[in-house]
Design a protein around this motif. Structure first.
Motif, PDB file in Angstrom:
ATOM      1  N   ARG A 100       0.852  -1.190   0.000  1.00 39.71           N
ATOM      2  CA  ARG A 100       0.000   0.000   0.000  1.00 39.71           C
ATOM      3  C   ARG A 100       0.891   1.244   0.000  1.00 39.71           C
ATOM      4  NH1 ARG A 100      -2.618  -3.685  -0.637  1.00 39.71           N
ATOM      5  NH2 ARG A 100      -4.411  -4.525   0.459  1.00 39.71           N
ATOM      6  N   ILE A 101       0.365   2.310  -0.594  1.00 44.58           N
ATOM      7  CA  ILE A 101       1.131   3.564  -0.657  1.00 44.58           C
ATOM      8  C   ILE A 101       0.282   4.650  -0.018  1.00 44.58           C
ATOM      9  CG2 ILE A 101       2.296   5.220  -2.189  1.00 44.58           C
ATOM     10  CD1 ILE A 101       2.133   2.960  -4.388  1.00 44.58           C
ATOM     11  N   SER A 102       0.836   5.360   0.940  1.00 47.11           N
ATOM     12  CA  SER A 102       0.079   6.474   1.525  1.00 47.11           C
ATOM     13  C   SER A 102      -0.183   7.522   0.447  1.00 47.11           C
ATOM     14  CB  SER A 102       0.881   7.117   2.664  1.00 47.11           C
ATOM     15  OG  SER A 102       0.353   8.400   2.938  1.00 47.11           O
ATOM     16  N   GLY A 103      -1.400   7.994   0.374  1.00 47.76           N
ATOM     17  CA  GLY A 103      -1.738   9.041  -0.589  1.00 47.76           C
ATOM     18  C   GLY A 103      -0.963  10.324  -0.336  1.00 47.76           C
ATOM     19  N   LYS A 104      -0.418  10.440   0.880  1.00 52.42           N
ATOM     20  CA  LYS A 104       0.311  11.667   1.230  1.00 52.42           C
ATOM     21  C   LYS A 104       1.812  11.570   0.942  1.00 52.42           C
ATOM     22  CE  LYS A 104      -1.987  11.348   5.151  1.00 52.42           C
ATOM     23  NZ  LYS A 104      -2.339  11.452   6.575  1.00 52.42           N
ATOM     24  N   ALA A 105       2.260  10.402   0.493  1.00 52.97           N
ATOM     25  CA  ALA A 105       3.676  10.289   0.091  1.00 52.97           C
ATOM     26  C   ALA A 105       3.863  11.155  -1.158  1.00 52.97           C
ATOM     27  CB  ALA A 105       4.015   8.835  -0.216  1.00 52.97           C
ATOM     28  N   HIS A 106       5.067  11.671  -1.357  1.00 52.97           N
ATOM     29  CA  HIS A 106       5.315  12.516  -2.533  1.00 52.97           C
ATOM     30  C   HIS A 106       5.951  11.716  -3.655  1.00 52.97           C
ATOM     31  CE1 HIS A 106       4.385  16.803  -1.615  1.00 52.97           C
ATOM     32  NE2 HIS A 106       4.023  16.167  -0.509  1.00 52.97           N
ATOM     33  N   LEU A 107       5.669  12.157  -4.879  1.00 55.65           N
ATOM     34  CA  LEU A 107       6.233  11.467  -6.037  1.00 55.65           C
ATOM     35  C   LEU A 107       7.580  12.075  -6.414  1.00 55.65           C
ATOM     36  CD1 LEU A 107       3.080  10.905  -8.280  1.00 55.65           C
ATOM     37  CD2 LEU A 107       4.059   9.426  -6.501  1.00 55.65           C
ATOM     38  N   ASN A 108       8.497  11.188  -6.675  1.00 57.93           N
ATOM     39  CA  ASN A 108       9.832  11.563  -7.128  1.00 57.93           C
ATOM     40  C   ASN A 108       9.815  11.332  -8.642  1.00 57.93           C
ATOM     41  OD1 ASN A 108      12.556  11.740  -7.633  1.00 57.93           O
ATOM     42  ND2 ASN A 108      13.145  10.023  -6.326  1.00 57.93           N
ATOM     43  N   LEU A 109       9.831  12.432  -9.399  1.00 59.36           N
ATOM     44  CA  LEU A 109       9.608  12.328 -10.845  1.00 59.36           C
ATOM     45  C   LEU A 109      10.907  12.559 -11.616  1.00 59.36           C
ATOM     46  CD1 LEU A 109       6.137  14.100 -10.878  1.00 59.36           C
ATOM     47  CD2 LEU A 109       6.593  11.646 -10.968  1.00 59.36           C
ATOM     48  N   ILE A 110      10.818  12.342 -12.909  1.00 56.76           N
ATOM     49  CA  ILE A 110      12.029  12.306 -13.745  1.00 56.76           C
ATOM     50  C   ILE A 110      12.864  13.597 -13.650  1.00 56.76           C
ATOM     51  CG2 ILE A 110      10.826  13.087 -15.861  1.00 56.76           C
ATOM     52  CD1 ILE A 110      12.500  10.893 -17.328  1.00 56.76           C
ATOM     53  N   TYR A 111      12.156  14.739 -13.520  1.00 60.23           N
ATOM     54  CA  TYR A 111      12.924  15.993 -13.466  1.00 60.23           C
ATOM     55  C   TYR A 111      13.657  16.150 -12.132  1.00 60.23           C
ATOM     56  CZ  TYR A 111       8.248  17.421 -11.752  1.00 60.23           C
ATOM     57  OH  TYR A 111       7.037  17.496 -11.108  1.00 60.23           O
ATOM     58  N   HIS A 112      13.200  15.444 -11.100  1.00 57.27           N
ATOM     59  CA  HIS A 112      13.929  15.496  -9.817  1.00 57.27           C
ATOM     60  C   HIS A 112      15.301  14.840  -9.960  1.00 57.27           C
ATOM     61  CE1 HIS A 112       9.723  15.830  -8.015  1.00 57.27           C
ATOM     62  NE2 HIS A 112      10.321  16.990  -7.830  1.00 57.27           N
TER      63      HIS A 112
END
Ligand code: IMP
Length: 439
Positions: A100-112
């Protein structure tokens, strides 16, 4: 003996303490395993029989069918890497439906990731030596309130909308500061579409899941990544990671009350290693450091980088015990020290004319500290089959006692090899209740 229902396991050095093995051992008795910080900068190696699993986001508990694994709100999650990790696990017969993934976790995206690499290039000789995974920029965006949270993955259109609001600024930074070509919204959405379709159904309210589990008396293990000396506040700043790695973060990084983090087990290797830049007082550039690297196979799980190696440093371990409120220690890789003529423990630092026992706040001070060692006799025996403290060679027991005394925290567990079975539980250990509870 007190029954424990929740337990945080954290790194008490610079990461790579062997938490994966310890957590895997304890997770086999847990109902829920929840991570609370970091992302795919972490690399846990779990050896189970003939299988070696290299995990980055996914808690070690995933190997146990029936254990619920949660990526907490304090994490930054790279959707592309996470789906690859899940595919690899599934290919090897592991059921990943319990993630499960908390909805409040942040996404680490390609531009990061681009920004991480470009920042390091700009820093030149002063670089942090990051894992290059985009961790710092992803946390920076969270704090700047321009991050994208996992909850946006429940619907591709929501993700697209959020990204559309943020991408112009990210592109401007990429193009104008770093001379990067930037990204097209449509292409990015397509890049993430498969990952979002796979991960969207796993997004949940992590705090609610944990609240209900804890109230139902289920056993919850909070899995730390990195280590105390890499903590954003308490570590060797700026040579640190971008999250709170200490036990208290298990509460904020999962949205549970601090009373659930009363027990915290600090994992320490019987020597010290570090990857990346930054001061490291017991680093040994000579034979001992080389021996430890070779015998301990000290090469990064995530980046493959050779780790810097040196003797056990009780100054940092005492400091880690203080900032975490450690209630117990898990000593790993004791078997690696077998065959060394003598073994050392740094008991204090010498800084110029003075000897200090406490870890300095400033890295400028730390850089000029040299360790004050106490030397102990080594042992030659292969201890990898030992399963009880009393069966260890006297010199190894003596060394463990010295570690315990110098840190001031009881050793609850000793690991003498990578396999789950190569584990010794200390005498009258609080962990007996954890391990025995479900039997
Ligand atoms: P970042 O977390 O990729 O930003 O890297 C910052 C610092 O933390 C660098 O020195 C990394 O080598 C170190 N680091 C990050 N994750 C780990 C880990 O899991 N083990 C050991 N060091 C780590």
């Amino acid at each position: 003996m007190e029954k424990i229902n929740s337990l945080a396991v954290v790194g008490a050095q610079w990461g790579d303490e062997g938490k994966g093995k310890v957590i895997d051992y304890l997770a086999s008795r847990a109902d829920v395993v929840a991570r609370f910080q970091g992302g795919n900068n972490a690399g846990h190696t779990v050896v189970y029989g003939a299988n070696i699993f290299k995990l980055h986001h996914v808690p070690s508990g995933i190997i146990n069918a029936g254990t619920l694994c949660l990526l907490g709100n304090g994490m930054v999650v790279d959707p592309l890497v996470l789906v690859e990790e899940l595919a690899e696990l599934e290919k090897r017969g592991i059921d990943t439906s319990n993630l499960r993934i908390s909805g409040k976790a942040h996404l680490n995206l390609i531009y990061h990731k681009d920004l991480d690499e470009e920042n390091e290039k700009l820093l030149g000789e002063k670089k942090i030596g990051t894992t290059g995974r985009g961790i710092g920029p992803a946390y920076a965006d969270k704090i700047m309130r321009r991050g994208i949270r996992a909850i946006e993955m429940i619907d591709l259109e929501r993700f697209r909308e959020r990204l559309a609001g943020i991408l112009p600024l990210q592109n401007r930074i990429l193009k104008e500061i770093y001379g990067h070509a930037g990204y097209d919204l449509g292409q990015l959405v397509e890049l993430y579409r498969p990952a979002i379709e796979k991960l969207g159904p796993m997004v949940t309210d992590g705090s609610q899941v944990l609240f209900e589990s804890l109230n139902a008396g289920k056993k919850v293990l909070f899995e730390g990544a990195q280590g105390a000396l890499l903590d954003i506040d308490h570590g060797t700043y700026p040579y640190v990671t971008s999250s709170s790695t200490v036990a208290a973060a298990a509460a904020t990084g999962n949205g549970v009350g601090p009373q659930h983090v009363r027990q915290s087990l600090g994992v320490i290797k019987s020597y010290t290693t570090r990857v990346g830049e930054g001061p490291f007082p017991t680093e040994d550039h000579f034979e001992a450091g080389e021996q430890l690297r070779e015998r301990g196979n000290e090469f990064g799980t995530t980046t493959g980088r050779p780790r810097r190696c040196g003797w056990f440093d009780s100054v940092i371990a005492r400091y880690a015990a203080m900032i975490n409120g450690l209630t117990g220690l898990a000593v790993t890789k004791l078997d690696v020290l077998s065959g060394m003529d003598t073994v050392n423990i740094a008991v204090a630092y010498r800084c110029g004319e003075v000897e200090i026992n406490n870890f300095p706040q400033s890295i400028e001070e730390l850089k000029v500290c040299t360790p004050v060692y106490e030397t102990f006799p080594g042992w030659d025996e292969d201890i990898s089959r030992v399963r009880s403290l009393k069966d260890l060679p006297a010199a190894a027991r003596h060394f463990l006692n010295a570690m315990e005394e110098s840190v001031g925290v009881k050793i609850e567990l000793v690991s003498v090899g990578p396999d789950r079975s190569q584990t010794i539980i200390g005498q009258d250990s609080i962990l007996e209740s954890w391990i025995g509870h479900n039997q």
